[in-house]
Design a protein around this motif. Structure first.
Motif, PDB file in Angstrom:
ATOM      1  N   ALA A   1      20.125   6.898  -6.974  1.00 23.86           N
ATOM      2  CA  ALA A   1      20.622   5.831  -6.250  1.00 23.86           C
ATOM      3  C   ALA A   1      19.586   5.275  -5.204  1.00 23.86           C
ATOM      4  N   VAL A   2      18.389   6.157  -4.774  1.00 22.45           N
ATOM      5  CA  VAL A   2      17.394   5.671  -4.153  1.00 22.45           C
ATOM      6  C   VAL A   2      16.392   4.994  -4.933  1.00 22.45           C
ATOM      7  N   ARG A   3      16.134   5.488  -6.083  1.00 21.62           N
ATOM      8  CA  ARG A   3      15.211   4.768  -7.017  1.00 21.62           C
ATOM      9  C   ARG A   3      15.667   3.570  -7.633  1.00 21.62           C
ATOM     10  N   SER A   4      16.703   3.080  -7.592  1.00 19.41           N
ATOM     11  CA  SER A   4      17.472   1.967  -8.106  1.00 19.41           C
ATOM     12  C   SER A   4      17.256   0.871  -7.074  1.00 19.41           C
ATOM     13  N   LEU A   5      16.770   1.144  -5.808  1.00 17.35           N
ATOM     14  CA  LEU A   5      16.639   0.008  -4.827  1.00 17.35           C
ATOM     15  C   LEU A   5      15.178  -0.150  -4.588  1.00 17.35           C
ATOM     16  N   VAL A   6      14.290   0.435  -5.463  1.00 11.67           N
ATOM     17  CA  VAL A   6      12.770   0.188  -5.199  1.00 11.67           C
ATOM     18  C   VAL A   6      12.258  -0.450  -6.445  1.00 11.67           C
ATOM     19  N   GLN A   7      11.408  -1.571  -6.356  1.00 12.75           N
ATOM     20  CA  GLN A   7      10.768  -1.981  -7.462  1.00 12.75           C
ATOM     21  C   GLN A   7       8.976  -1.642  -7.152  1.00 12.75           C
ATOM     22  N   PHE A   8       8.481  -0.854  -8.311  1.00  9.52           N
ATOM     23  CA  PHE A   8       6.946  -0.545  -8.055  1.00  9.52           C
ATOM     24  C   PHE A   8       6.263  -1.687  -8.800  1.00  9.52           C
ATOM     25  N   GLU A   9       5.020  -2.014  -8.271  1.00 10.14           N
ATOM     26  CA  GLU A   9       4.133  -3.084  -9.040  1.00 10.14           C
ATOM     27  C   GLU A   9       2.723  -2.863  -8.363  1.00 10.14           C
ATOM     28  N   GLN A  10       1.871  -2.947  -9.418  1.00  8.55           N
ATOM     29  CA  GLN A  10       0.541  -3.071  -9.064  1.00  8.55           C
ATOM     30  C   GLN A  10       0.099  -3.944  -8.623  1.00  8.55           C
TER      31      GLN A  10
ATOM     32  N   GLY B   1       0.876  -1.047   0.114  1.00  6.33           N
ATOM     33  CA  GLY B   1      -0.299  -0.031   0.016  1.00  6.33           C
ATOM     34  C   GLY B   1       0.936   1.305  -0.009  1.00  6.33           C
ATOM     35  N   CYS B   2       1.602   1.279  -0.960  1.00  6.99           N
ATOM     36  CA  CYS B   2       2.708   2.395  -1.003  1.00  6.99           C
ATOM     37  C   CYS B   2       2.275   3.783  -1.317  1.00  6.99           C
ATOM     38  N   SER B   3       1.291   3.727  -1.920  1.00 10.23           N
ATOM     39  CA  SER B   3       0.604   4.784  -2.472  1.00 10.23           C
ATOM     40  C   SER B   3       1.783   5.855  -3.571  1.00 10.23           C
ATOM     41  N   THR B   4       1.877   6.868  -3.119  1.00 12.16           N
ATOM     42  CA  THR B   4       2.719   7.687  -4.201  1.00 12.16           C
ATOM     43  C   THR B   4       4.368   7.567  -3.992  1.00 12.16           C
ATOM     44  N   GLY B   5       4.735   6.544  -3.126  1.00  8.79           N
ATOM     45  CA  GLY B   5       6.186   6.232  -3.102  1.00  8.79           C
ATOM     46  C   GLY B   5       7.026   6.765  -1.917  1.00  8.79           C
ATOM     47  N   GLU B   6       6.544   7.561  -0.923  1.00 11.83           N
ATOM     48  CA  GLU B   6       7.289   8.019   0.173  1.00 11.83           C
ATOM     49  C   GLU B   6       7.824   7.148   0.848  1.00 11.83           C
ATOM     50  N   GLU B   7       6.986   6.289   1.207  1.00 15.26           N
ATOM     51  CA  GLU B   7       7.315   5.076   2.351  1.00 15.26           C
ATOM     52  C   GLU B   7       8.569   4.446   1.690  1.00 15.26           C
ATOM     53  N   PRO B   8       8.163   3.432   0.564  1.00 20.45           N
ATOM     54  CA  PRO B   8       9.474   2.694   0.209  1.00 20.45           C
ATOM     55  C   PRO B   8      10.908   3.337  -0.222  1.00 20.45           C
ATOM     56  N   TYR B   9      10.732   4.836  -0.591  1.00 20.20           N
ATOM     57  CA  TYR B   9      11.779   5.698  -0.872  1.00 20.20           C
ATOM     58  C   TYR B   9      12.289   5.852   0.621  1.00 20.20           C
ATOM     59  N   SER B  10      11.710   6.185   1.627  1.00 23.09           N
ATOM     60  CA  SER B  10      12.470   6.551   3.100  1.00 23.09           C
ATOM     61  C   SER B  10      12.908   5.261   3.423  1.00 23.09           C
ATOM     62  N   MET B  11      12.344   3.796   3.144  1.00 22.47           N
ATOM     63  CA  MET B  11      13.050   2.721   3.430  1.00 22.47           C
ATOM     64  C   MET B  11      14.689   2.676   3.005  1.00 22.47           C
ATOM     65  N   ALA B  12      14.334   3.111   1.379  1.00 24.72           N
ATOM     66  CA  ALA B  12      15.792   3.116   0.654  1.00 24.72           C
ATOM     67  C   ALA B  12      16.723   3.932   1.171  1.00 24.72           C
ATOM     68  N   MET B  13      16.320   5.120   1.612  1.00 23.84           N
ATOM     69  CA  MET B  13      17.235   6.047   1.966  1.00 23.84           C
ATOM     70  C   MET B  13      17.837   5.733   3.496  1.00 23.84           C
TER      71      MET B  13
ATOM     72  N   ILE C   1       6.811   6.269  -9.417  1.00 19.81           N
ATOM     73  CA  ILE C   1       8.017   5.968 -10.432  1.00 19.81           C
ATOM     74  C   ILE C   1       8.574   7.219 -10.816  1.00 19.81           C
ATOM     75  N   ALA C   2       7.936   8.197 -10.852  1.00 17.41           N
ATOM     76  CA  ALA C   2       8.485   9.404 -11.418  1.00 17.41           C
ATOM     77  C   ALA C   2       9.192   9.900 -10.370  1.00 17.41           C
ATOM     78  N   GLY C   3       8.734   9.914  -9.191  1.00 20.40           N
ATOM     79  CA  GLY C   3       9.881  10.200  -8.051  1.00 20.40           C
ATOM     80  C   GLY C   3       9.865  11.858  -7.651  1.00 20.40           C
ATOM     81  N   GLU C   4       8.999  12.760  -7.893  1.00 21.47           N
ATOM     82  CA  GLU C   4       9.006  13.960  -7.812  1.00 21.47           C
ATOM     83  C   GLU C   4       8.048  14.426  -6.764  1.00 21.47           C
ATOM     84  N   TYR C   5       8.438  15.297  -5.767  1.00 19.05           N
ATOM     85  CA  TYR C   5       7.651  15.766  -4.679  1.00 19.05           C
ATOM     86  C   TYR C   5       7.895  17.168  -4.471  1.00 19.05           C
ATOM     87  N   ARG C   6       6.774  17.730  -3.754  1.00 21.44           N
ATOM     88  CA  ARG C   6       6.891  19.077  -3.092  1.00 21.44           C
ATOM     89  C   ARG C   6       5.937  19.163  -1.886  1.00 21.44           C
ATOM     90  N   GLY C   7       6.094  20.291  -1.123  1.00 22.70           N
ATOM     91  CA  GLY C   7       5.054  20.504  -0.135  1.00 22.70           C
ATOM     92  C   GLY C   7       4.944  19.616   1.067  1.00 22.70           C
TER      93      GLY C   7
END
Length: 485
Positions: A186-195, A111-123, A153-159
């Motif tokens: 470096a962060v994106r390379s660790l995460v694989q997204f899937e529906q 249930g990763c939604s827009t990706g903040e959680e898995p990217y946080s794990m990767a960081m 997957i785009a990995g762009e955030y603000r706000g």
């Protein structure tokens, strides 16, 4: 074009719950019906035809369309700081000690939604093992909805989504010309997204998992759906693996095979080795005399075959005292502090009353989706939680659904007949519904109960002085309209 009937809506709602796990209780009915109406008008078909369409097993995309618009996709980086502190200070170092250095660590953000959680794990992983990591690690991230996955997957955030990013993690973002921040390669390379639909069988890679984040997902599931999902996750995890849920997703009364441990100020679940725990000795009365004393058989300690785990011994808080303190904080207008205090209670002690109070605190902050989900979960565990009925009733009242509001508030009034605030809210609902006699009776009831409180007192977040004034004003108005003197 005819309107969607209650029967048609119920069929669609129940099918959506079975196929997507997204159960829309009465507090979200208006929103759900609005999207259904929008959809069948867009398709230029009747409500009856749409009801058949969404149940067509060959047309799964229709369930997908509706679920994507009804799911709450709001999230943040490091959304639960205590959990990520536990990941950095304990979980990853512990797994580094007990897992073979050649075996990839296997992590899942469900249930990763827009990706903040898995990217946080990767960081956190990159901070732990360097860039590139000195040990193999795989992070999978799944969500039911395609739209948030495309953003992930785009990995762009603000706000708001960046509000919890501390200075030592800012190195993993790249400034973009449009003002947003993009997660580094470096962060994106660790995460694989899937529906993936969490109600379906787990993906082929979901085995021997070491870390599973599943936060603020199952609060919208019914209890049996939640139990089935947790059973599947448990079966897919490696011994010694960790499950991290959101605050309201306690497994209390749902699933008891995980161990609860306190790590770095967070309560999390650990999959143990499955060995049965010794049961406490219970003294039973002797019903007949024994022929001779029975010598106890000495028990030799069995050597442990499980790896040493360095975890903090959970402290057992006085739950009643914490509840009382959180209620005091709410009365003082310190809702966020109250929620933080409740989060210190171990998941296996989070009784329905705690979830009901958390629902009240979220409702006070205007977080209606979270409040409704927590109130519903409290009632699934205990139908006598009056505070949960009040939360759901107030949400309906604020949305103008007078019938639904009265239904919830009448249940609350039955449980707590002495409450002036419940009586007042019922009076408001009856007045808006046009039932003046019932409204007058409940305004008078609330006013009588308020007589024992000083005007400066705050009850359920409302000043007694204001309540008294409002009751007197509406009593006068309703008596005049009815010719009562």
């Amino acid at each position: 074009m005819s309107e969607l009937s209650t029967e048609q809506w119920t069929i669609i709602r129940d099918y959506l719950a079975r196929r997507a796990g997204l159960y829309l209780d009465d507090s979200r009915m208006r929103q759900g019906r609005m999207f259904v109406q929008e959809r069948y008008r867009q398709l230029q078909i009747s409500p009856a035809a749409y009801t058949l369409r969404i149940q067509d097993p060959t047309n799964a995309s229709e369930v997908q369309w509706l679920a994507e618009r009804l799911a709450n996709h709001e999230t943040q980086f490091f959304r639960n700081p205590a959990h990520f502190r536990a990941l950095r200070e304990h979980i990853f170092p512990e797994l580094q000690r007990v897992r073979s250095p050649l075996r990839p660590l296997r992590c899942w953000s469900a249930g990763c939604s827009t990706g903040e959680e898995p990217y946080s794990m990767a960081m956190v992983a990159l901070q732990q093992w360097g860039n590139p990591p000195s040990r193999p690690i795989s992070i999978w991230a799944t969500d039911l909805s395609h739209v948030p996955l495309e953003r992930a997957i785009a990995g762009e955030y603000r706000g708001r989504s960046l509000a919890n990013v501390q200075s030592d993690y800012k190195q993993w973002f790249e400034q973009q010309p449009n003002g947003s921040l993009r997660v580094s390669e470096a962060v994106r390379s660790l995460v694989q997204f899937e529906q993936h639909n969490l109600l379906d069988a787990l993906p082929h890679w979901a085995y021997q998992l070491d870390v599973v984040f599943c936060q603020n997902v199952t609060i919208y599931f019914q209890l049996e759906t939640c139990r089935q999902l947790i059973e599947r996750i448990y079966a897919a995890m490696a011994v010694g693996g960790y499950l991290l849920l959101g605050f309201s997703e306690s497994l209390w009364g749902i699933f008891d095979r995980f161990e609860t441990v306190e790590v770095a100020g967070a309560f999390i679940y650990r999959k143990g080795d499955g060995q049965p725990k010794p049961r406490p000795t219970v003294e039973r009365p002797i019903t007949k005399p024994l022929d001779k004393p029975v010598e106890p058989t000495p028990v030799r300690p069995r050597p442990s075959t499980r790896p040493s785990v360095s975890v903090d011994v959970p402290k057992v808080p006085d739950v009643a005292s914490l509840l009382a303190e959180a209620r005091t904080l709410r009365a003082q207008g310190q809702q966020r502090r109250g929620l933080s205090l409740l989060a210190t209670i171990a998941p296996n002690q989070r009784q329905p009353a705690i979830l009901a109070l958390a629902a009240q605190l979220h409702a006070d902050l205007g977080q209606n989706d979270q409040a409704a989900a927590e109130a519903r979960r409290a009632l699934e565990l205990d139908v006598l939680q009056d505070a949960a009925y009040v939360v759901l009733g107030m949400i309906e009242l604020n949305q103008g659904a007078w019938d639904k509001a009265i239904n919830y508030l009448e249940r609350a009034s039955y449980l707590v007949p002495e409450s002036p605030t419940i009586a007042f809210h019922l009076a408001e609902s009856y007045r808006h519904q046009g039932r003046e006699t019932a409204a007058l009776r409940y305004y008078q009831h609330a006013l009588r109960k308020l007589a024992q409180h000083s005007s400066s007192t705050v009850i359920d977040g409302i000043a007694v002085g204001w309540l008294r004034s409002a009751c007197e004003r509406w009593i006068g108005s309703l008596e005049a309209s009815q010719g009562t003197f």
